[in-house]
Write a protein that holds these residues in place. Structure first.
Motif, PDB file in Angstrom:
ATOM      1  N   CYS A   1      10.581 -46.882   9.931  1.00 28.27           N
ATOM      2  CA  CYS A   1      11.511 -46.318   8.289  1.00 28.27           C
ATOM      3  C   CYS A   1      12.248 -45.261   8.798  1.00 28.27           C
ATOM      4  CB  CYS A   1      10.374 -45.741   7.235  1.00 28.27           C
ATOM      5  SG  CYS A   1       8.672 -47.116   7.069  1.00 28.27           S
ATOM      6  N   SER A   2      13.690 -45.813   7.289  1.00 24.22           N
ATOM      7  CA  SER A   2      14.843 -44.591   7.222  1.00 24.22           C
ATOM      8  C   SER A   2      14.102 -43.544   6.549  1.00 24.22           C
ATOM      9  CB  SER A   2      15.851 -45.336   6.370  1.00 24.22           C
ATOM     10  OG  SER A   2      15.423 -46.085   5.337  1.00 24.22           O
TER      11      SER A   2
ATOM     12  N   LYS B   1      20.696 -48.282   5.856  1.00 24.26           N
ATOM     13  CA  LYS B   1      20.238 -47.360   4.946  1.00 24.26           C
ATOM     14  C   LYS B   1      20.793 -46.912   4.101  1.00 24.26           C
ATOM     15  CE  LYS B   1      17.415 -42.871   4.153  1.00 24.26           C
ATOM     16  NZ  LYS B   1      17.998 -41.995   4.843  1.00 24.26           N
TER      17      LYS B   1
ATOM     18  N   ASN C   1      14.239 -46.890   1.151  1.00 24.92           N
ATOM     19  CA  ASN C   1      13.606 -46.792   2.192  1.00 24.92           C
ATOM     20  C   ASN C   1      12.327 -47.800   3.126  1.00 24.92           C
ATOM     21  OD1 ASN C   1      11.900 -45.239   4.061  1.00 24.92           O
ATOM     22  ND2 ASN C   1      10.920 -43.857   2.034  1.00 24.92           N
ATOM     23  N   GLY C   2      13.204 -48.223   3.993  1.00 24.75           N
ATOM     24  CA  GLY C   2      12.565 -49.515   4.367  1.00 24.75           C
ATOM     25  C   GLY C   2      12.533 -49.207   6.095  1.00 24.75           C
ATOM     26  N   THR C   3      12.286 -50.746   6.133  1.00 23.04           N
ATOM     27  CA  THR C   3      12.851 -50.567   8.182  1.00 23.04           C
ATOM     28  C   THR C   3      13.372 -51.379   8.792  1.00 23.04           C
ATOM     29  OG1 THR C   3      11.210 -52.474   8.256  1.00 23.04           O
ATOM     30  CG2 THR C   3      10.021 -50.238   8.300  1.00 23.04           C
TER      31      THR C   3
ATOM     32  N   TYR D   1       8.458 -52.020   1.686  1.00 22.94           N
ATOM     33  CA  TYR D   1       8.385 -51.038   1.241  1.00 22.94           C
ATOM     34  C   TYR D   1       7.654 -49.850   2.004  1.00 22.94           C
ATOM     35  CZ  TYR D   1      11.256 -52.864  -2.347  1.00 22.94           C
ATOM     36  OH  TYR D   1      12.006 -53.931  -3.142  1.00 22.94           O
ATOM     37  N   CYS D   2       8.499 -48.706   3.106  1.00 20.20           N
ATOM     38  CA  CYS D   2       7.648 -47.236   3.521  1.00 20.20           C
ATOM     39  C   CYS D   2       7.074 -47.017   2.458  1.00 20.20           C
ATOM     40  CB  CYS D   2       8.505 -46.895   4.267  1.00 20.20           C
ATOM     41  SG  CYS D   2       9.596 -47.640   5.629  1.00 20.20           S
TER      42      CYS D   2
ATOM     43  N   LEU E   1       6.057 -46.878  10.709  1.00 19.80           N
ATOM     44  CA  LEU E   1       5.583 -48.458   9.266  1.00 19.80           C
ATOM     45  C   LEU E   1       3.785 -48.917  10.483  1.00 19.80           C
ATOM     46  CD1 LEU E   1       5.805 -50.217   7.293  1.00 19.80           C
ATOM     47  CD2 LEU E   1       6.901 -52.152   8.683  1.00 19.80           C
TER      48      LEU E   1
ATOM     49  N   TYR F   1      15.268 -53.615   3.481  1.00 19.12           N
ATOM     50  CA  TYR F   1      14.023 -54.555   3.883  1.00 19.12           C
ATOM     51  C   TYR F   1      13.679 -54.928   4.637  1.00 19.12           C
ATOM     52  CZ  TYR F   1      13.996 -50.964   0.257  1.00 19.12           C
ATOM     53  OH  TYR F   1      13.919 -49.676  -0.571  1.00 19.12           O
TER      54      TYR F   1
ATOM     55  N   THR G   1      -0.058 -49.389   5.795  1.00 22.30           N
ATOM     56  CA  THR G   1       1.765 -48.756   4.760  1.00 22.30           C
ATOM     57  C   THR G   1       1.878 -50.284   4.177  1.00 22.30           C
ATOM     58  OG1 THR G   1       2.464 -46.846   5.408  1.00 22.30           O
ATOM     59  CG2 THR G   1       3.395 -48.834   4.448  1.00 22.30           C
TER      60      THR G   1
END
Length: 531
Positions: free
Chosen positions: A109-110, A197, A191-193, A175-176, A115, A72, A119
Motif C-alpha cells: 500500500c502507499s 499516490k 491509499n492503494g497499491t 483500498y488499503c 496488502l 488502485y 484487507t
C-alpha cells in the motif's frame, strides 16, 4: 503513466452513473511507437468535471473511474476478448454463486503496509455492510454475501446466482485497510497499491499524483516504477469546457483528454486518438411509487409514445450518437444484442393521446390534462451539465406539452442531482428522471431497476415489475451465451413496459499528445511520455 482502462468506460471496477452525460472511451489504441521516452516527466490529463469523493464504494460517479486506476488495483482486469486476466489475483474459480481468488502477497500500500487477503476481503465486507450505505451494495456484492478469507485467498459466496459476478467483484478497486477504517482519509487522497499516490488535491481545480518508484507487482509484462517514460508526476486538471480541452490538447498543454462533438472533429488528424468506446448516454426512468401517475403502465407507454426518441438521441449526442440497444454497452461487452430497438414503444402521438384519455387524464379547455381535479404535471429531474442535456430536457418537455402534459424541471449539477434522486421517498416526489448507467454486464445494473429504494437500495424510481424480476432470476441461472440470450428476453419486458427507456448511446474518444501506449493488452496499458 499507468492507465489500466484509463478513460475507459469508467465502468469496469466502478459503476458509471450520470444524468445522461457522455463519458470516456474504452479500447486503448494510442499512437504509433518509436518516440524517445521522456524520463521523469509530467503528464497533464484534462478531466471533464470534478470526481467528488475519491472512494468508489461511496461514489458511483463515472468521472471517478478515470481517477482511481492511477492509485488502485483490482483482482482481475479484462482483455479485449472479454476474458479475465490476473492482477492482484493469481488464480480464481467461479460459479454463478461463488468466486474464489488466490491472491498475491507482494503488493504494498502507499502508506507502507502490506496488502493482505484479509484487507481484500474487508473491501467487500465494507460494501456489503448496510450500515456503511455503500452505493455499491447489491451492485458489486450483495448484502447477504458470505465473505471468507485465509492468508492466501478470498472466497465470496452469494445466495442468488449471477453469471457475470466476476466482472463486478473482480474489477472493483481495492483500498488499503486504513482507508476502509476511515474513508474520510481518502475523500481527497489515495491509499492503494497502484503505481501512483496522490500528493495534492484542490477540489474543482486539480489533483496531483506522484509515481511510486518501488512499484513492481503488476501483471507479467506490465510496466514498473522504473520503466523508461512512465511519468514521475500526473496532474489531473478539471477542465469542464469541451472547446478548452480541445485547445489545450492542440497547444500541447494537455497530454490526454476526452473530447466529443464538434470539438472532437477538429482534433481528428491533429492529435492522436488514444482510446475509443461507447456509453449509454440517454435514458428515462418513470417513477412507479404509489400514487404517481407514472405508476400506471399505460401512462408510461403513452408518455414514451409522445416522444420522438430519434430526435432526442440526435440532440443529446450533438448528432454523434445512435439509438441505444441494451443496458450494458461498456467495454468489455460481454453480451451483444438489441433489446431496446424492437421493444420500446414507437413514436405515435395520436395513440399517446388516446391512451391518456382512456387512463382518465382528459384535456380541459386550456389543453391541459387533469384527472379527478389533479393536473398531469411531471416533476422532471436531470443533470444540468452540458448544453446538449439541457436541450434534450427542454425537447422532452415540449413533446409532452404537445399532448397536454406539464413539466416542472429539476435540473441540477451532478452532486445535487444525485442527492435529490437518492433522498428517501424521492420516487414519491419525482415523476421522471433522465439518467444513464454504464457497466459491461446487465446484471450489475439491476440495483437501479429492482429492489429497495434509497436509502436501503438504489432503485431511484421504485420500479416494480414482477414479470421482469422473474425473467432476471431465470437469466441468472445461465452462463455464457445462454445467459446473454436470457438477459435479452428480460430487458425486452422492461422496455415493453416502459419501466426504463434508454434512447441514446455515444461513442467517446480520448485524444493524446506526446503519449504512446505500451502494455500487455489494450485494456491494460501504460501511457509512456515521449518526445
Amino acid at each position: 503513466m499507468k492507465a489500466y482502462k484509463m478513460l475507459g468506460l469508467a465502468a469496469v471496477g466502478a459503476l458509471a452513473l450520470s444524468g445522461c452525460t457522455g463519458g470516456g472511451a474504452g479500447t486503448g489504441t494510442g499512437s504509433a511507437g518509436g518516440g524517445e521516452p521522456v524520463i521523469d516527466g509530467t503528464l497533464n490529463f484534462g478531466l471533464t468535471r470534478d470526481p467528488g469523493m475519491l472512494f468508489t464504494s461511496l461514489n458511483p460517479s463515472a468521472v471517478l473511474g478515470s481517477v482511481t486506476p492511477w492509485a488502485y488495483e483490482s483482482l482481475v482486469y479484462f482483455d479485449t476478448e472479454g476474458t479475465a486476466q490476473g492482477w492482484l489475483a493469481t488464480e480464481w474459480e467461479e460459479t454463478p454463486t461463488s468466486l474464489h481468488f488466490e491472491v498475491r502477497d507482494d503488493a504494498v500500500c502507499s502508506d507502507g503496509t502490506k496488502l493482505t487477503a484479509e484487507t481484500i476481503a474487508n473491501n467487500f465486507r465494507w460494501i456489503a455492510d448496510p450500515a456503511n450505505n455503500s452505493t455499491a451494495i447489491n451492485l458489486v456484492v450483495p448484502s447477504d454475501a458470505k465473505i471468507e478469507n485465509d492468508d492466501k485467498s478470498v472466497t465470496i459466496t452469494t445466495t442468488e446466482p449471477d453469471p457475470f459476478r466476476i466482472t463486478a467483484i473482480g474489477t472493483m478497486p481495492i483500498y488499503c485497510q486504513a482507508a476502509l477504517d476511515d474513508p474520510k482519509t481518502i475523500a481527497t487522497s489515495t491509499n492503494g497499491t497502484g503505481l501512483y499516490k496522490m500528493t495534492d488535491a484542490v477540489t474543482g481545480d486539480h489533483y496531483t499524483l506522484e509515481r511510486r518508484d518501488d512499484y513492481t507487482w503488476g501483471p507479467k509484462g506490465a510496466p514498473t516504477g522504473a520503466t523508461p517514460g512512465v511519468p514521475k508526476t500526473v496532474v489531473i486538471s478539471i477542465v469542464e469546457n469541451e472547446s478548452t480541452r480541445a485547445n489545450l490538447l492542440l497547444s500541447k498543454e494537455l497530454n490526454l483528454a476526452t473530447v466529443s462533438g464538434p470539438d472532437a472533429d477538429r482534433l481528428e488528424g491533429q492529435v492522436d486518438v488514444y482510446a475509443t468506446g461507447k456509453l449509454l448516454s440517454g435514458g428515462i426512468l418513470y417513477s412507479q411509487a404509489e400514487g404517481k401517475p407514472t405508476a400506471d403502465r399505460d401512462v408510461r407507454i403513452a408518455l414514451t409514445k409522445a416522444l420522438n426518441l430519434d430526435e432526442l438521441m440526435q440532440v443529446s449526442s450533438a448528432g454523434k450518437g445512435e439509438r441505444a440497444q441494451r443496458l450494458a454497452v461498456a467495454n468489455p461487452q460481454v453480451c451483444q444484442y438489441d433489446a431496446a430497438g424492437p421493444n420500446l414503444p414507437k413514436t405515435d402521438v395520436a395513440a399517446a393521446e388516446k391512451m391518456l384519455d382512456k387512463a382518465g387524464w382528459k384535456k380541459g379547455a386550456d389543453g391541459k390534462r387533469t384527472k379527478d381535479g389533479q393536473p398531469l404535471v411531471l416533476e422532471f429531474a436531470w443533470q444540468s451539465k452540458g448544453a446538449e442535456t439541457a436541450a434534450t430536457a427542454e425537447m422532452m418537455a415540449d413533446q409532452w406539452g404537445a399532448i397536454g402534459v406539464g413539466v416542472n424541471h429539476h435540473g441540477a449539477d451532478y452532486g445535487a442531482f444525485i442527492e435529490e434522486i437518492s433522498k428517501p421517498g424521492a420516487a414519491s416526489v419525482i415523476d421522471t428522471i433522465m439518467l444513464s448507467a454504464n457497466f459491461p454486464v446487465p446484471s450489475a445494473l439491476m440495483v437501479y431497476f429492482t429492489g429497495e429504494t434509497p436509502p436501503k437500495g438504489n432503485n431511484f424510481a421504485a420500479l416494480n415489475n414482477p414479470k421482469f424480476d422473474e425473467l432476471v432470476a431465470e437469466a441468472n441461472q445461465h452462463t455464457g451465451a445462454e445467459a446473454c440470450a436470457a438477459w435479452e428476453t428480460a430487458e425486452a419486458e422492461m422496455y415493453q413496459s416502459a419501466d426504463y427507456v434508454p434512447f441514446a448511446m455515444t461513442s467517446g474518444k480520448s485524444f493524446s499528445q506526446g503519449v504512446e501506449a505500451s502494455g500487455i493488452d489494450e485494456f491494460y496499458t501504460a501511457m509512456i511520455l515521449v518526445k
